[in-house]
Design a protein around this motif. Structure first.
Motif, PDB file in Angstrom:
ATOM      1  N   PRO A   1     -22.679  52.473  68.490  1.00 32.62           N
ATOM      2  CA  PRO A   1     -21.553  53.183  69.120  1.00 32.62           C
ATOM      3  C   PRO A   1     -20.182  52.606  68.769  1.00 32.62           C
ATOM      4  O   PRO A   1     -19.166  53.262  68.999  1.00 32.62           O
TER       5      PRO A   1
ATOM      6  N   LYS B   1     -16.991  59.469  64.071  1.00 33.41           N
ATOM      7  CA  LYS B   1     -18.096  59.154  64.980  1.00 33.41           C
ATOM      8  C   LYS B   1     -19.263  60.123  64.831  1.00 33.41           C
ATOM      9  O   LYS B   1     -20.428  59.720  64.861  1.00 33.41           O
TER      10      LYS B   1
ATOM     11  N   ILE C   1     -22.368  57.750  63.542  1.00 36.41           N
ATOM     12  CA  ILE C   1     -23.417  57.363  64.487  1.00 36.41           C
ATOM     13  C   ILE C   1     -24.770  57.885  64.024  1.00 36.41           C
ATOM     14  O   ILE C   1     -25.769  57.155  64.004  1.00 36.41           O
TER      15      ILE C   1
END
Length: 261
Positions: free
Chosen positions: A128, A134, A138
């Motif tokens: 994270p 992101k 991730i």
């Protein structure tokens, strides 16, 4: 049902779907590696392992001379996890090399054990915190770390196998190729607005065919698009949230540059 409960339910369903996709990906790893174990691939793997080992000289030298990003020192827990991650990664790297050079299975067992007990759990923990986009990063980290887990487990139960030793070493060295591409792209001014994200993607797409064959890249792209697609379908993020997910998260300093001017 309240808005909060609906959001929690959606999150639960989404993570349940991601868990299912990841398990399905493990099955795909099994199928691909079952059909990719012929000896003709070993020379190719060995060559790429040699290049990766050589690149480690420069990358590790850089890490020794440059401190980690400040985000890893914001708490004692993060700092401890980082040190475990670095220490286990170095031990895994060295054990893989010694396993190949000496031919002793004990070194292979050590490499697999260190990966399973240290490097892989800390990789999941730090996922994270990744920089870059992101939404993409991730999912990419989960995919590669799960492949790392898969290879480490197989080497643990078959420590005499050069095939699994090479695979473990190659997946571990994805981080090396991230640094190589990050340096190259930064030098030539390519992908300036998404430098880290593209460095990771290029590194993963370079390493995966050596472990899973060419189909591995397709599996990776499919995993990325499916996880992101389900997130948008279930969570329905607004424009601000979508921007936060997709925008490149650079490596910010603890103290803003503006304050220093």
């Amino acid at each position: 049902m309240s808005v909060l409960n609906k959001a929690l339910m959606k999150s639960f369903v989404y993570y349940l779907i991601v868990a299912g996709l990841t398990l399905a990906t493990l099955f795909c790893f099994h199928c691909l590696t079952t059909h990719h174990q012929s000896s003709e691939w070993l020379a190719e793997k060995l060559t790429f392992c040699g290049i990766s080992a050589f690149m480690n000289v420069f990358v590790l030298t850089y890490h020794v001379s440059h401190p980690p990003h400040p985000k890893f020192f914001l708490s004692t827990q993060r700092r401890t996890v980082l040190y475990i991650h670095i220490g286990s990664g170095c031990l895994e790297l060295g054990s893989c090399l010694l396993a190949y050079l000496t031919g002793h299975a004990d070194w292979a067992l050590l490499a697999a054990g260190v990966a399973l007990a240290g490097h892989i759990p800390t990789s999941y923990y730090q996922t994270p915190l990744v920089s870059g986009s992101k939404a993409i990063m991730i999912a990419s980290y989960v995919f590669v770390t799960t492949l790392h887990l898969f290879c480490a487990f197989h080497l643990l139960i078959n420590p005499q196998s050069m095939y699994w030793l090479f695979n473990l070493f190659l997946v571990l060295n994805t981080y090396v190729w991230v640094r190589v591409f990050y340096f190259l792209f930064g030098r030539i001014g390519l992908f300036t607005d998404s430098l880290y994200t593209n460095s990771v993607l290029f590194a993963v797409l370079l390493v995966l065919p050596t472990v899973l064959g060419l189909v591995g890249n397709g599996l990776f792209v499919g995993y990325l698009t499916t996880t992101v697609g389900f997130y948008y379908l279930l969570m329905r993020p607004n424009s601000q949230k979508r921007s936060q997910l997709m925008i490149e998260n650079a490596r910010p300093l603890l103290v803003s540059k503006v304050l220093n001017e």
